[in-house]
Scaffold this active site. Structure first.
Site, PDB file in Angstrom:
ATOM      1  N   ARG A  89       0.875  -1.190   0.000  1.00  0.00           N
ATOM      2  CA  ARG A  89       0.000   0.000   0.000  1.00  0.00           C
ATOM      3  C   ARG A  89       0.905   1.231   0.000  1.00  0.00           C
ATOM      4  O   ARG A  89       1.132   1.837  -1.048  1.00  0.00           O
ATOM      5  CB  ARG A  89      -0.933  -0.046   1.225  1.00  0.00           C
ATOM      6  CG  ARG A  89      -2.173   0.818   1.080  1.00  0.00           C
ATOM      7  CD  ARG A  89      -1.926   2.265   1.414  1.00  0.00           C
ATOM      8  NE  ARG A  89      -1.467   2.442   2.794  1.00  0.00           N
ATOM      9  CZ  ARG A  89      -0.878   3.544   3.206  1.00  0.00           C
ATOM     10  NH1 ARG A  89      -0.660   4.558   2.390  1.00  0.00           N
ATOM     11  NH2 ARG A  89      -0.474   3.652   4.460  1.00  0.00           N
ATOM     12  N   GLU A  90       1.498   1.567   1.149  1.00  0.00           N
ATOM     13  CA  GLU A  90       2.424   2.710   1.179  1.00  0.00           C
ATOM     14  C   GLU A  90       3.563   2.487   0.164  1.00  0.00           C
ATOM     15  O   GLU A  90       3.977   3.406  -0.541  1.00  0.00           O
ATOM     16  CB  GLU A  90       3.009   2.865   2.590  1.00  0.00           C
ATOM     17  CG  GLU A  90       4.014   3.996   2.733  1.00  0.00           C
ATOM     18  CD  GLU A  90       3.390   5.378   2.842  1.00  0.00           C
ATOM     19  OE1 GLU A  90       2.387   5.530   3.559  1.00  0.00           O
ATOM     20  OE2 GLU A  90       3.915   6.302   2.192  1.00  0.00           O
TER      21      GLU A  90
ATOM     22  N   ARG B 277     -10.679   0.271  11.063  1.00  0.00           N
ATOM     23  CA  ARG B 277      -9.665   1.148  11.664  1.00  0.00           C
ATOM     24  C   ARG B 277      -9.987   2.570  11.257  1.00  0.00           C
ATOM     25  O   ARG B 277     -10.480   2.826  10.160  1.00  0.00           O
ATOM     26  CB  ARG B 277      -8.277   0.825  11.107  1.00  0.00           C
ATOM     27  CG  ARG B 277      -7.810  -0.562  11.376  1.00  0.00           C
ATOM     28  CD  ARG B 277      -6.931  -1.093  10.248  1.00  0.00           C
ATOM     29  NE  ARG B 277      -5.711  -0.322  10.058  1.00  0.00           N
ATOM     30  CZ  ARG B 277      -4.902  -0.483   9.015  1.00  0.00           C
ATOM     31  NH1 ARG B 277      -5.176  -1.367   8.088  1.00  0.00           N
ATOM     32  NH2 ARG B 277      -3.807   0.246   8.910  1.00  0.00           N
TER      33      ARG B 277
ATOM     34  N   THR C 172       2.596  12.026   8.878  1.00  0.00           N
ATOM     35  CA  THR C 172       2.542  12.020   7.418  1.00  0.00           C
ATOM     36  C   THR C 172       3.710  12.777   6.776  1.00  0.00           C
ATOM     37  O   THR C 172       4.137  12.440   5.677  1.00  0.00           O
ATOM     38  CB  THR C 172       1.181  12.618   6.986  1.00  0.00           C
ATOM     39  OG1 THR C 172       0.166  11.864   7.642  1.00  0.00           O
ATOM     40  CG2 THR C 172       0.977  12.581   5.492  1.00  0.00           C
TER      41      THR C 172
ATOM     42  N   HIS D 187       2.006   5.253  12.321  1.00  0.00           N
ATOM     43  CA  HIS D 187       2.559   5.284  10.957  1.00  0.00           C
ATOM     44  C   HIS D 187       3.541   6.449  10.884  1.00  0.00           C
ATOM     45  O   HIS D 187       3.148   7.591  11.075  1.00  0.00           O
ATOM     46  CB  HIS D 187       1.366   5.483  10.012  1.00  0.00           C
ATOM     47  CG  HIS D 187       1.693   5.547   8.567  1.00  0.00           C
ATOM     48  ND1 HIS D 187       1.670   4.440   7.744  1.00  0.00           N
ATOM     49  CD2 HIS D 187       2.032   6.587   7.766  1.00  0.00           C
ATOM     50  CE1 HIS D 187       1.963   4.802   6.513  1.00  0.00           C
ATOM     51  NE2 HIS D 187       2.194   6.099   6.492  1.00  0.00           N
TER      52      HIS D 187
ATOM     53  N   HIS E 251       6.596   8.507   8.850  1.00  0.00           N
ATOM     54  CA  HIS E 251       7.441   8.780   7.681  1.00  0.00           C
ATOM     55  C   HIS E 251       8.851   9.120   8.158  1.00  0.00           C
ATOM     56  O   HIS E 251       9.071   9.500   9.302  1.00  0.00           O
ATOM     57  CB  HIS E 251       6.805   9.872   6.811  1.00  0.00           C
ATOM     58  CG  HIS E 251       5.789   9.271   5.898  1.00  0.00           C
ATOM     59  ND1 HIS E 251       6.078   8.939   4.609  1.00  0.00           N
ATOM     60  CD2 HIS E 251       4.512   8.868   6.132  1.00  0.00           C
ATOM     61  CE1 HIS E 251       5.003   8.369   4.061  1.00  0.00           C
ATOM     62  NE2 HIS E 251       4.034   8.312   4.967  1.00  0.00           N
TER      63      HIS E 251
ATOM     64  N   HIS F 211      39.111  -4.119  17.216  1.00  0.00           N
ATOM     65  CA  HIS F 211      37.771  -4.715  17.187  1.00  0.00           C
ATOM     66  C   HIS F 211      37.881  -6.203  16.854  1.00  0.00           C
ATOM     67  O   HIS F 211      37.247  -7.039  17.489  1.00  0.00           O
ATOM     68  CB  HIS F 211      36.907  -4.049  16.118  1.00  0.00           C
ATOM     69  CG  HIS F 211      36.477  -2.668  16.471  1.00  0.00           C
ATOM     70  ND1 HIS F 211      35.182  -2.234  16.330  1.00  0.00           N
ATOM     71  CD2 HIS F 211      37.159  -1.611  16.954  1.00  0.00           C
ATOM     72  CE1 HIS F 211      35.090  -0.972  16.719  1.00  0.00           C
ATOM     73  NE2 HIS F 211      36.279  -0.568  17.093  1.00  0.00           N
TER      74      HIS F 211
HETATM   75  N1  LIG Z   1       0.247   7.358   4.102  1.00  0.00           N
HETATM   76  C1  LIG Z   1      -0.715   8.049   4.898  1.00  0.00           C
HETATM   77  C2  LIG Z   1      -1.725   7.107   5.499  1.00  0.00           C
HETATM   78  C3  LIG Z   1      -1.543   6.648   6.865  1.00  0.00           C
HETATM   79  C4  LIG Z   1      -2.495   5.537   7.264  1.00  0.00           C
HETATM   80  C5  LIG Z   1      -2.079   4.811   8.426  1.00  0.00           C
HETATM   81  N2  LIG Z   1      -2.906   3.697   8.782  1.00  0.00           N
HETATM   82  C6  LIG Z   1      -0.042   8.952   5.869  1.00  0.00           C
HETATM   83  O1  LIG Z   1       1.146   8.931   6.019  1.00  0.00           O
HETATM   84  O2  LIG Z   1      -0.680   9.744   6.491  1.00  0.00           O
HETATM   85 ZN   LIG Z   2       2.236   7.263   4.790  1.00  0.00          ZN
END
Ligand SMILES: N[C@@H](CCCC[NH3+])C(=O)O
Ligand SMILES: [Zn+2]
Length: 416
Positions: free
Chosen positions: A54-55, A170, A204, A231, A233, A328
């Site tokens: 997905r991502e 969710r 995000t 989630h 980034h 080492h």
């Molecule tokens: N990719 C999106 C969706 C997040 C969904 C998490 N379950 C973000 O970074 O916001």
């Molecule tokens: Zn994301």
């Protein structure tokens, strides 16, 4: 360039315990800093929502055909991730077909916050649906244009519909860390009351710090009763630390993707997260996930999106378990825990001690000479080490070069 498993150097075999692990674990068993806050922590019972499909589809290089998606989904499943997220089936006809195909393998899906989308996901036969909507003023003003009241109303409608469809529901806000705290807490409270299985926060834009994450998750933990997923980034390089911090504050699920692929420079990488968690929670992590499959999984995805595994990747970077400096090398040969927090064996990999440089020490050379069956006194090993260092001052040496120096030195000794 060498890969783990065929790197140049000496394979070191230090002492191991009966179960094959390092004799010294990285963390003390009990910490004087342990407090009541630690009982909130889910570091020893976290779950992974894997979002490569997905991502990861949002990564600049990604193009997954159906066959590749199936391969990746099966590999993720075999690795043991808890859920597999798929691209919104409304994105395209092929996305819908692929979602249907993969849902037949028993997986989870992600869909945006629209009634039509939710219906389509249910039609595709997924096990769960994630409703995602931007809640920061940036996204409300410049992306979808909805007020918080409208967001709440739509979310509750979709949740009500989905609750009747026997799927897991969710609800995630987007850009949670730049959203108004009071607004999002009220929204989460409402969706929790409507019976969602899990709420999610998302960094995000990748701007959150571990401290910000701890504070938000800790606050949210006090407001909702359901599970909490996170989630992150990686724009500022904090995605793994943020995931760890979220678990410490009571989050239950973490989103990952293989090699971190996703929008821009991506999200929490599955492999790096495993490296972190196998140190934090060794027993849970080792028993739940098939860590020996990590390298094959990363190679599969790297090939699919035509990238190399980065040299500094935790665990699978080509030199992640290569030791070079003499000081080492000596300690590693005596006991690997001296300079390793992770045991490569857990991941089905080996460590290497390089003996090809000007910083090589004689203990490592002794180990290589023994491997090659070249018997020498300590004085002789020191002498040949000096020769290796002399050569290495002139040009880079490969393992074959060093082995030839060792062999011809040994031959001369025998002639004499
Ligand atoms: N990719 C999106 C969706 C997040 C969904 C998490 N379950 C973000 O970074 O916001
Ligand atoms: Zn994301």
């Amino acid at each position: 360039m060498c890969e783990n498993g065929e790197s140049n150097g000496v394979a070191a075999h230090g002492p191991t315990t009966s179960n094959g692990s390092h004799p010294v674990q990285g963390q003390p068993k009990s910490s004087p800093y342990q407090s009541v806050q630690d009982y909130l922590s889910n570091v020893g019972r976290y779950k992974i929502i894997e979002s490569t499909l997905r991502e990861g589809e949002q990564f600049a290089n990604s193009f997954f055909d159906t066959e590749t998606k199936i391969k990746i989904a099966k590999a993720l499943d075999s690795f043991g991730v808890d859920m597999i997220e798929l691209t919104n089936p409304c994105s395209s006809e092929q996305s819908f077909q692929d979602c249907k195909t993969i849902a037949n393998l028993g997986l989870k899906a992600n869909v945006r916050c629209h009634m039509d989308d939710a219906k389509k996901a249910v039609e595709a036969g997924v096990d769960g649906v994630d409703l995602v909507i931007g809640t920061s003023s940036f996204l409300r003003e410049y992306s979808h244009g909805k007020s918080m009241a409208m967001i709440q109303k739509t979310a509750l409608e979709v949740i009500e519909y989905l609750k009747g469809q026997n799927v897991e529901v969710r609800f995630s806000s987007e850009d949670s860390f730049r959203s108004d705290l009071v607004d999002i807490l009220a929204l989460y409270k409402a969706v929790d009351g409507a019976g969602v299985h899990r709420v999610g926060i998302a960094d995000t834009v990748g701007g959150a710090t571990p401290r910000m994450v701890y504070d938000l998750v800790r606050t949210l933990r006090g407001v909702v009763g359901c599970d909490i997923e996170c989630h992150f980034h990686d724009d500022t390089g904090c995605s793994v630390a943020n995931a760890h911090s979220a678990l410490e504050a009571g989050a239950t699920h973490v989103d990952t993707s293989v090699l971190g692929i996703g929008e821009r420079n991506g999200i929490t990488p599955l492999g790096a997260f495993m490296a972190r968690m196998v140190v934090t929670a060794p027993e849970y992590t080792k028993s739940k996930y098939n860590l020996k499959e990590l390298k094959a999984l990363e190679t599969l995805v790297a090939d699919a999106v035509q990238i190399n595994i980065p040299f500094n990747n935790p665990i699978t970077g080509f030199c992640a378990f290569t030791h070079k400096a003499g000081i080492h090398a000596k300690a590693i040969l005596a006991n690997p825990s001296t300079y390793e927090i992770l045991d490569p064996e857990i991941f089905g990999l080996s460590r290497y001690v390089s003996i090809n440089s000007r910083i090589t020490g004689w203990n490592a050379v002794r180990s290589r000479a023994d491997q090659l069956g070249l018997s020498m006194t300590d004085e002789q090993v020191k002498e040949v080490t000096a020769k290796i260092k002399q050569m290495a001052d002139i040009r880079p040496l490969a393992i074959d070069d060093t082995d030839s120096i060792l062999r011809s030195f040994h031959l001369e000794l025998q002639k004499a």
